[in-house]
Motif scaffolding. Sequence first.
Motif, PDB file in Angstrom:
ATOM      1  N   TYR A  98       0.863   2.505   8.996  1.00 28.62           N
ATOM      2  CA  TYR A  98       0.257   2.896   7.724  1.00 28.62           C
ATOM      3  C   TYR A  98       1.013   4.076   7.099  1.00 28.62           C
ATOM      4  CZ  TYR A  98      -3.111   4.438   4.272  1.00 28.62           C
ATOM      5  OH  TYR A  98      -3.679   4.815   3.086  1.00 28.62           O
ATOM      6  N   GLU A  99       1.318   5.073   7.910  1.00 25.12           N
ATOM      7  CA  GLU A  99       1.996   6.255   7.364  1.00 25.12           C
ATOM      8  C   GLU A  99       3.418   5.936   6.909  1.00 25.12           C
ATOM      9  OE1 GLU A  99      -0.573   9.767   9.541  1.00 25.12           O
ATOM     10  OE2 GLU A  99       1.390   9.270  10.365  1.00 25.12           O
ATOM     11  N   THR A 100       4.045   4.984   7.581  1.00 26.16           N
ATOM     12  CA  THR A 100       5.403   4.600   7.187  1.00 26.16           C
ATOM     13  C   THR A 100       5.385   3.848   5.857  1.00 26.16           C
ATOM     14  OG1 THR A 100       6.010   4.470   9.508  1.00 26.16           O
ATOM     15  CG2 THR A 100       7.515   3.445   7.947  1.00 26.16           C
ATOM     16  N   VAL A 101       4.409   2.967   5.678  1.00 26.97           N
ATOM     17  CA  VAL A 101       4.296   2.229   4.411  1.00 26.97           C
ATOM     18  C   VAL A 101       3.935   3.191   3.276  1.00 26.97           C
ATOM     19  CG1 VAL A 101       2.986   0.467   3.154  1.00 26.97           C
ATOM     20  CG2 VAL A 101       3.711   0.044   5.495  1.00 26.97           C
ATOM     21  N   LYS A 102       2.987   4.091   3.556  1.00 24.37           N
ATOM     22  CA  LYS A 102       2.586   5.067   2.538  1.00 24.37           C
ATOM     23  C   LYS A 102       3.745   6.028   2.241  1.00 24.37           C
ATOM     24  CE  LYS A 102      -0.511   8.994   1.813  1.00 24.37           C
ATOM     25  NZ  LYS A 102      -1.282  10.047   2.493  1.00 24.37           N
ATOM     26  N   GLY A 103       4.369   6.533   3.315  1.00 22.71           N
ATOM     27  CA  GLY A 103       5.498   7.455   3.140  1.00 22.71           C
ATOM     28  C   GLY A 103       6.608   6.801   2.321  1.00 22.71           C
ATOM     29  N   GLY A 104       6.766   5.489   2.480  1.00 26.43           N
ATOM     30  CA  GLY A 104       7.788   4.751   1.727  1.00 26.43           C
ATOM     31  C   GLY A 104       7.329   4.381   0.333  1.00 26.43           C
ATOM     32  N   ASP A 105       6.180   4.921  -0.046  1.00 22.06           N
ATOM     33  CA  ASP A 105       5.615   4.739  -1.382  1.00 22.06           C
ATOM     34  C   ASP A 105       5.409   3.267  -1.734  1.00 22.06           C
ATOM     35  OD1 ASP A 105       4.398   6.017  -3.444  1.00 22.06           O
ATOM     36  OD2 ASP A 105       6.214   6.854  -4.358  1.00 22.06           O
ATOM     37  N   TYR A 106       4.962   2.505  -0.740  1.00 19.70           N
ATOM     38  CA  TYR A 106       4.571   1.092  -0.948  1.00 19.70           C
ATOM     39  C   TYR A 106       5.685   0.245  -1.557  1.00 19.70           C
ATOM     40  CZ  TYR A 106       0.173   3.252   0.135  1.00 19.70           C
ATOM     41  OH  TYR A 106      -0.803   3.976   0.770  1.00 19.70           O
ATOM     42  N   ARG A 107       6.882   0.453  -1.039  1.00 20.92           N
ATOM     43  CA  ARG A 107       7.990  -0.390  -1.483  1.00 20.92           C
ATOM     44  C   ARG A 107       8.684  -1.020  -0.276  1.00 20.92           C
ATOM     45  NH1 ARG A 107       5.361  -0.615  -5.042  1.00 20.92           N
ATOM     46  NH2 ARG A 107       5.589   0.166  -7.170  1.00 20.92           N
ATOM     47  N   SER A 108       7.969  -1.084   0.869  1.00 23.56           N
ATOM     48  CA  SER A 108       8.549  -1.778   2.022  1.00 23.56           C
ATOM     49  C   SER A 108       7.655  -2.963   2.385  1.00 23.56           C
ATOM     50  CB  SER A 108       8.702  -0.835   3.216  1.00 23.56           C
ATOM     51  OG  SER A 108       7.512  -0.110   3.430  1.00 23.56           O
ATOM     52  N   ARG A 109       8.148  -3.759   3.325  1.00 21.18           N
ATOM     53  CA  ARG A 109       7.464  -4.985   3.683  1.00 21.18           C
ATOM     54  C   ARG A 109       6.509  -4.701   4.846  1.00 21.18           C
ATOM     55  NH1 ARG A 109      12.047  -8.632   5.162  1.00 21.18           N
ATOM     56  NH2 ARG A 109      12.622  -9.089   3.019  1.00 21.18           N
ATOM     57  N   GLU A 110       5.246  -5.004   4.654  1.00 22.10           N
ATOM     58  CA  GLU A 110       4.249  -4.692   5.685  1.00 22.10           C
ATOM     59  C   GLU A 110       4.621  -5.264   7.058  1.00 22.10           C
ATOM     60  OE1 GLU A 110       0.385  -6.038   4.392  1.00 22.10           O
ATOM     61  OE2 GLU A 110      -0.250  -3.980   4.040  1.00 22.10           O
ATOM     62  N   ALA A 111       5.022  -6.535   7.080  1.00 24.33           N
ATOM     63  CA  ALA A 111       5.260  -7.210   8.363  1.00 24.33           C
ATOM     64  C   ALA A 111       6.378  -6.538   9.157  1.00 24.33           C
ATOM     65  CB  ALA A 111       5.606  -8.681   8.124  1.00 24.33           C
ATOM     66  N   ASN A 112       7.452  -6.135   8.450  1.00 21.97           N
ATOM     67  CA  ASN A 112       8.560  -5.488   9.142  1.00 21.97           C
ATOM     68  C   ASN A 112       8.137  -4.134   9.707  1.00 21.97           C
ATOM     69  OD1 ASN A 112       9.893  -7.508   7.467  1.00 21.97           O
ATOM     70  ND2 ASN A 112      11.789  -6.522   8.153  1.00 21.97           N
ATOM     71  N   VAL A 113       7.402  -3.384   8.893  1.00 22.80           N
ATOM     72  CA  VAL A 113       7.012  -2.043   9.317  1.00 22.80           C
ATOM     73  C   VAL A 113       6.041  -2.121  10.500  1.00 22.80           C
ATOM     74  CG1 VAL A 113       5.954   0.124   8.604  1.00 22.80           C
ATOM     75  CG2 VAL A 113       7.384  -1.140   7.002  1.00 22.80           C
ATOM     76  N   TYR A 114       5.148  -3.103  10.452  1.00 21.83           N
ATOM     77  CA  TYR A 114       4.194  -3.223  11.552  1.00 21.83           C
ATOM     78  C   TYR A 114       4.931  -3.527  12.866  1.00 21.83           C
ATOM     79  CZ  TYR A 114      -0.315  -3.652  13.726  1.00 21.83           C
ATOM     80  OH  TYR A 114      -1.403  -3.415  14.516  1.00 21.83           O
ATOM     81  N   ARG A 115       5.903  -4.421  12.776  1.00 26.10           N
ATOM     82  CA  ARG A 115       6.695  -4.754  13.965  1.00 26.10           C
ATOM     83  C   ARG A 115       7.427  -3.519  14.497  1.00 26.10           C
ATOM     84  NH1 ARG A 115      11.228  -9.084  12.941  1.00 26.10           N
ATOM     85  NH2 ARG A 115      12.067  -7.395  11.663  1.00 26.10           N
ATOM     86  N   LEU A 466      17.234   1.694  16.667  1.00 29.65           N
ATOM     87  CA  LEU A 466      17.070   1.207  18.036  1.00 29.65           C
ATOM     88  C   LEU A 466      16.087   0.054  18.121  1.00 29.65           C
ATOM     89  CD1 LEU A 466      17.132   4.510  20.132  1.00 29.65           C
ATOM     90  CD2 LEU A 466      18.943   2.833  19.817  1.00 29.65           C
ATOM     91  N   GLY A 467      15.052   0.078  17.281  1.00 27.23           N
ATOM     92  CA  GLY A 467      14.095  -1.033  17.262  1.00 27.23           C
ATOM     93  C   GLY A 467      14.807  -2.328  16.894  1.00 27.23           C
ATOM     94  N   ASP A 468      15.591  -2.282  15.833  1.00 22.01           N
ATOM     95  CA  ASP A 468      16.348  -3.464  15.399  1.00 22.01           C
ATOM     96  C   ASP A 468      17.270  -3.958  16.510  1.00 22.01           C
ATOM     97  OD1 ASP A 468      15.190  -3.257  12.929  1.00 22.01           O
ATOM     98  OD2 ASP A 468      17.008  -2.710  11.828  1.00 22.01           O
ATOM     99  N   GLY A 469      17.977  -3.021  17.138  1.00 20.01           N
ATOM    100  CA  GLY A 469      19.023  -3.397  18.090  1.00 20.01           C
ATOM    101  C   GLY A 469      18.508  -3.821  19.452  1.00 20.01           C
ATOM    102  N   TYR A 470      17.576  -3.049  20.004  1.00 18.21           N
ATOM    103  CA  TYR A 470      17.095  -3.365  21.353  1.00 18.21           C
ATOM    104  C   TYR A 470      16.053  -4.490  21.354  1.00 18.21           C
ATOM    105  CZ  TYR A 470      19.058   0.954  23.488  1.00 18.21           C
ATOM    106  OH  TYR A 470      19.889   1.926  23.972  1.00 18.21           O
ATOM    107  N   PHE A 471      15.155  -4.458  20.354  1.00 19.01           N
ATOM    108  CA  PHE A 471      13.978  -5.313  20.499  1.00 19.01           C
ATOM    109  C   PHE A 471      13.782  -6.404  19.450  1.00 19.01           C
ATOM    110  CE2 PHE A 471      13.021  -1.383  22.824  1.00 19.01           C
ATOM    111  CZ  PHE A 471      12.836  -1.946  24.080  1.00 19.01           C
ATOM    112  N   VAL A 472      14.422  -6.308  18.299  1.00 19.97           N
ATOM    113  CA  VAL A 472      14.199  -7.336  17.283  1.00 19.97           C
ATOM    114  C   VAL A 472      15.302  -8.392  17.311  1.00 19.97           C
ATOM    115  CG1 VAL A 472      13.893  -7.810  14.828  1.00 19.97           C
ATOM    116  CG2 VAL A 472      12.885  -5.749  15.821  1.00 19.97           C
TER     117      VAL A 472
END
Lengths: 657, 266
Positions: A98-115, A466-472
Amino acid sequence: MELDAKIPVTELDQKWADYKNHVNLVSPANKRKLELIVIGSGLAGASAAATLGELGYKVKVFCFQDSPRRAHSIAAQGGINAAKNYQNDGDSVFRLFYETVKGGDYRSREANVYRLAQVSGNIIDQCVAQGVPFAREYGGLLSNRSFGGTQVQRTFYAAGQTGQQLLLGAYGALERQVSMGNVTMYERHEMHDIVIIDGKARGIIARNLVTGKLERYFGHAALICSGGYANVFYLSTNAMGSNVTAAWKSHKKGAYFANPCFTQIHPTCIPVTGDHQSKLTLMSESLRNDGRIWVPKNKGDKRRGIDIPNEDRDYYLERRYPAFGNLVPRDVASRAAKERCDGGYGVGTTKMAVYLDFADAIKRYGKIETGKLGMTDTKNETITELGKEVIAEKYGNLFEMYEKITGENPYDVPMRIYPAVHYTMGGLWVDYELMTTVPGLYSLGEANFSDHGANRLGASALMQGLGDGYFVIPYTLSRYMADEIRTNAISTSHPAFDEAENGVKERIERLMNVRGNESVESFHKRLGKIMWDKCGMSRNEKGLSEAINEIKALRKEFWGNVKVSGEILEMNPELDKAGRVADFLELAELICIDALNRKESCGGHFREESQTSEGEALRNDEQYSYVAAWEYTDSGEILHKEELTFEVAMPSQRNYK
Amino acid sequence: MEHYTMNLTLKVWRQKNRQEKGHFETYDMKDILSEMSFLEMFDVLNERLILENKEPVVFDQDCREGICGACSMYIDGRAHGPWQKNTVCQLHMRAYKDGDTIVVEPWRSAAFPIIKDLMVDRKAFDRIIEAGGFISVNTGNAVDANSTPVDRAKSEEAFDSATCIGCGACVAACPNSSAVLFVGAKISQLALLPQGDPERKARVINMVDQMDKEGFGNCGNIYNCEAECPKGISVENIARMNREYLGAFSSSEMQTRPNPAKHNGV
């Protein structure tokens, strides 16, 4: 082309599990036959290459530096976020999301941020297992601190060198795969083009920077992990070599470029001293945990910082944003500093700086220490001395760095700081699988656009890389590779390689043959000035239109008057730089086009035409709740929109008051 | 801070490539500002050389904030120049005064061959890490980060060792071109942490073997390495490496390994 983000259709918190449960897998025997190309060896590139090597793929990694350990992730200071809730202070995956989506001023994709929030905890586990020496408490467990835009302590850190420690962990894992023969390292190599065969990314043309020769490499897929493009501003906190070339070449071969105008200006950097300045140095955001930001209450106060009494100081962040105080998000803190300096309250010789003051923190920690030691009747000097020791333990390397650059001791006098370009949220458009609009071409880390919206929160870049590289990517790449098991390695004598190499060769020769009168560096500086003045912390229609014309003119001048010394077939850093600056000259125009198109303020993108009566950024969700993905064509950039839909984190005006 | 300008004489090592012979070239530098960094002074020089149709000086550099470890100049007989615990990129011109002459050379070591001018090849360091400078843990294997408490003092000591930036100043500063500080720092970091324990014996033997193969010299206990290290890595790391090495040999499963007395570190 219709943009399909391929987001799994299920509840937000089930999407990633559902994806992993159903994704096609590749058997170990088949993985051995599949080859991958990774461009860049920072957190995203090194973690992806190591992990994909562990899985059995044959990986080739390219970096322009002399060793993968030098990628600029190494310079990240403050920390890495993870929703571990070790502090029992109310953190959770949902709250980080939630804080990442809000901090990004609602211009990011919910599904990616949640992951991202979901895998954040695994990153910390993995890094500790690799021997990353995070800060610990006396009981031996991990320590946390706060960062901007949050009200919990979820940032893991290793003094002010967290990026270094994480990168060395990933570098170790990468070198282990090199020793096992799964990864081949190509240092001092720069990617100059992507080779596309039958619509799929199948290889690259790279220049060996030591010999100057062009080389061809095949891959069943390629990963662009080459970082951000902040150096388009010339002065930034990026390394001198950081560049957009790999991402830009991908763009020109069909990968859409998303939200290029979302650039982040970091509030706490060491101010510019003069025209000789080659780069800017960040002072970690973590300093805002303990440092208080202020300017004199009176314009043109000539006294030294330490001589100005408390009643004559304006702690403007605490005044304007009492709920978050000095820990407001970066975009808010940067604009507030600019507002004070533009108003004539700035300090230092150039008056383009504000104070970041540790005197109160030193006193506070000193008192706690004397209490711990059971000291009574303590003198002020003792308190100060003990307080300085605590500060040194937390931020010692940053204070040293500040003193080396400025010659002033920040334990005794307040630091002078000013905002500087630091990070770029925009980047190659990718779907949920991190694939660009070119099949088989992926983008990870800062090079993609996906997770930070219009503003990145502190300590989230390391998490994303690191999230992208190790786990996604190990999962999402599998989906594509499962269909590639019947594709044999394609010979690099294929005509598509000839064509790409010829294009690269011609461009390099063209650069060398201009033989003009102005250095590459000089053009880069001039470009940076246009961008900073007209597409920096604050933007408007008139300035952006002017900037576009000025950039076009400068680009023309560059190709008519640049002077590149040396020869092609040798180590020639001037030629390397010339190629990068030529790409920046193209990207810069797109940044301004995108900024001009987005007639709203959001996150790091502040359009003067769109602000509240109190001067805060004013979003326009009705018209601009979309990702602007630009397609390169010979006749110009074409805008495609990926509409953003919010099901869980409903957009609201950000309020840090 | 008092700011001033100065005129300087620069003597810079120029060498076209690995094969050709190098020489010193002298440059008069006018109106250098005390606020400039040392590399920004080189930017001024290179800008001038380009406009005079001469070849600019080639040197490694990247982050310019003292952390990537790329920059590597040997200045007036000292790796990274006159300041303690500092990299060239963080050296500022206020270290000099009007009229000074400054001599700049590349790192000099057989294990770091010259590429051009002040730029050398440090891949030997990567190969040493390849030999064992890691913990063998595949992604996904890890248990919860707080499941193993780590003694805070040891963790901090491991961090101090881990701050090595791999620049090679230790090698450049050593009359024997020894790499024991670099190798010792990585071995110490991983030996101090419980996560590094399972592989510690094989790690030290393999890394030391590789170090020897790369052609780095013996440690002569001179400690120039510690004095010139930009991150202040302590020579205690060398002592710990030697203890680890001997400890690895005294255990029975390592008896088939080469004679420890023959390696360069001890």
